[in-house]
Design a protein around this motif. Structure first.
Motif, short mmCIF file in Angstrom:
data_model
loop_
_atom_site.label_atom_id
_atom_site.label_comp_id
_atom_site.label_asym_id
_atom_site.label_seq_id
_atom_site.Cartn_x
_atom_site.Cartn_y
_atom_site.Cartn_z
N PRO A 1 1.89 0.24 -10.87
CA PRO A 1 2.65 0.34 -12.12
C PRO A 1 4.16 0.13 -11.96
O PRO A 1 4.87 0.04 -12.95
CB PRO A 1 2.37 1.77 -12.61
N PHE A 2 4.68 0.03 -10.74
CA PHE A 2 6.12 -0.06 -10.54
C PHE A 2 6.63 -1.49 -10.39
O PHE A 2 7.67 -1.71 -9.78
CB PHE A 2 6.53 0.78 -9.33
N ALA B 1 -0.33 -0.49 1.42
CA ALA B 1 -1.66 0.04 1.13
C ALA B 1 -2.74 -0.95 1.54
O ALA B 1 -3.81 -0.55 2.00
CB ALA B 1 -1.78 0.37 -0.35
N PHE C 1 -3.36 2.08 -6.25
CA PHE C 1 -3.44 2.59 -7.62
C PHE C 1 -2.12 3.18 -8.07
O PHE C 1 -1.69 2.98 -9.22
CB PHE C 1 -4.57 3.63 -7.72
N PHE C 2 -1.44 3.90 -7.19
CA PHE C 2 -0.18 4.53 -7.57
C PHE C 2 1.03 3.61 -7.42
O PHE C 2 2.09 3.88 -7.98
CB PHE C 2 0.05 5.82 -6.79
N CYS C 3 0.91 2.50 -6.69
CA CYS C 3 2.04 1.59 -6.50
C CYS C 3 2.13 0.50 -7.56
O CYS C 3 3.23 0.05 -7.88
CB CYS C 3 1.96 0.93 -5.12
N GLY D 1 6.50 -2.06 -6.62
CA GLY D 1 5.14 -1.57 -6.40
C GLY D 1 4.26 -2.59 -5.74
O GLY D 1 3.42 -2.26 -4.90
N TYR E 1 5.15 -2.57 -2.09
CA TYR E 1 4.58 -1.41 -1.41
C TYR E 1 3.07 -1.46 -1.36
O TYR E 1 2.44 -0.82 -0.52
CB TYR E 1 5.04 -0.11 -2.07
N SER E 2 2.46 -2.23 -2.26
CA SER E 2 1.01 -2.37 -2.22
C SER E 2 0.55 -3.11 -0.96
O SER E 2 -0.58 -2.94 -0.52
CB SER E 2 0.52 -3.14 -3.45
N ILE F 1 -6.05 4.47 -3.15
CA ILE F 1 -5.20 5.39 -3.91
C ILE F 1 -3.76 4.94 -3.86
O ILE F 1 -3.03 4.99 -4.86
CB ILE F 1 -5.37 6.84 -3.38
N GLY F 2 -3.33 4.45 -2.70
CA GLY F 2 -1.96 3.93 -2.56
C GLY F 2 -1.71 2.76 -3.48
O GLY F 2 -0.67 2.67 -4.14
#
Length: 87
Positions: A51-52, A63, A47-49, A56, A59-60, A44-45
């Motif tokens: 697109p940035f 995750a 998935f939300f990171c 992102g 930050y992935s 989930i982390g």
């Protein structure tokens, strides 16, 4: 992998371990289920990171550390389950 990505990975690893401990001790789940929940949290982390862009991606790595902690604990849970079933 740059030094900031390594630090974020280690931070994610520690977050994954803390999440595993919370799920395992407070919610009284098995090691295997707690490891699976940690893997899902990391997914989930990511998935939300993603697109940035570059931020992102950096930050992935955090995750990915969470997923690494989840994979390790999941395999430990599988091994302990197999050992219990063998006896």
């Amino acid at each position: 992998m740059g030094p900031e990505q390594q630090l974020i990975f280690l931070g994610g690893l520690f977050v994954g371990i803390a999440f595993f401990i919370i799920v395992y001790l407070i919610f009284k789940q098995s090691i295997r289920d707690s490891g699976l929940a940690t893997i899902v949290l990391g997914a989930i982390g990511i998935f939300f990171c993603l697109p940035f862009g570059f931020t992102g991606m950096a930050y992935s790595f955090g995750a990915a550390g969470i997923i690494a902690a989840g994979v390790i604990t999941f395999f430990v849970g599988l091994a302990s389950t197999k050992q219990v079933n063998r006896k």
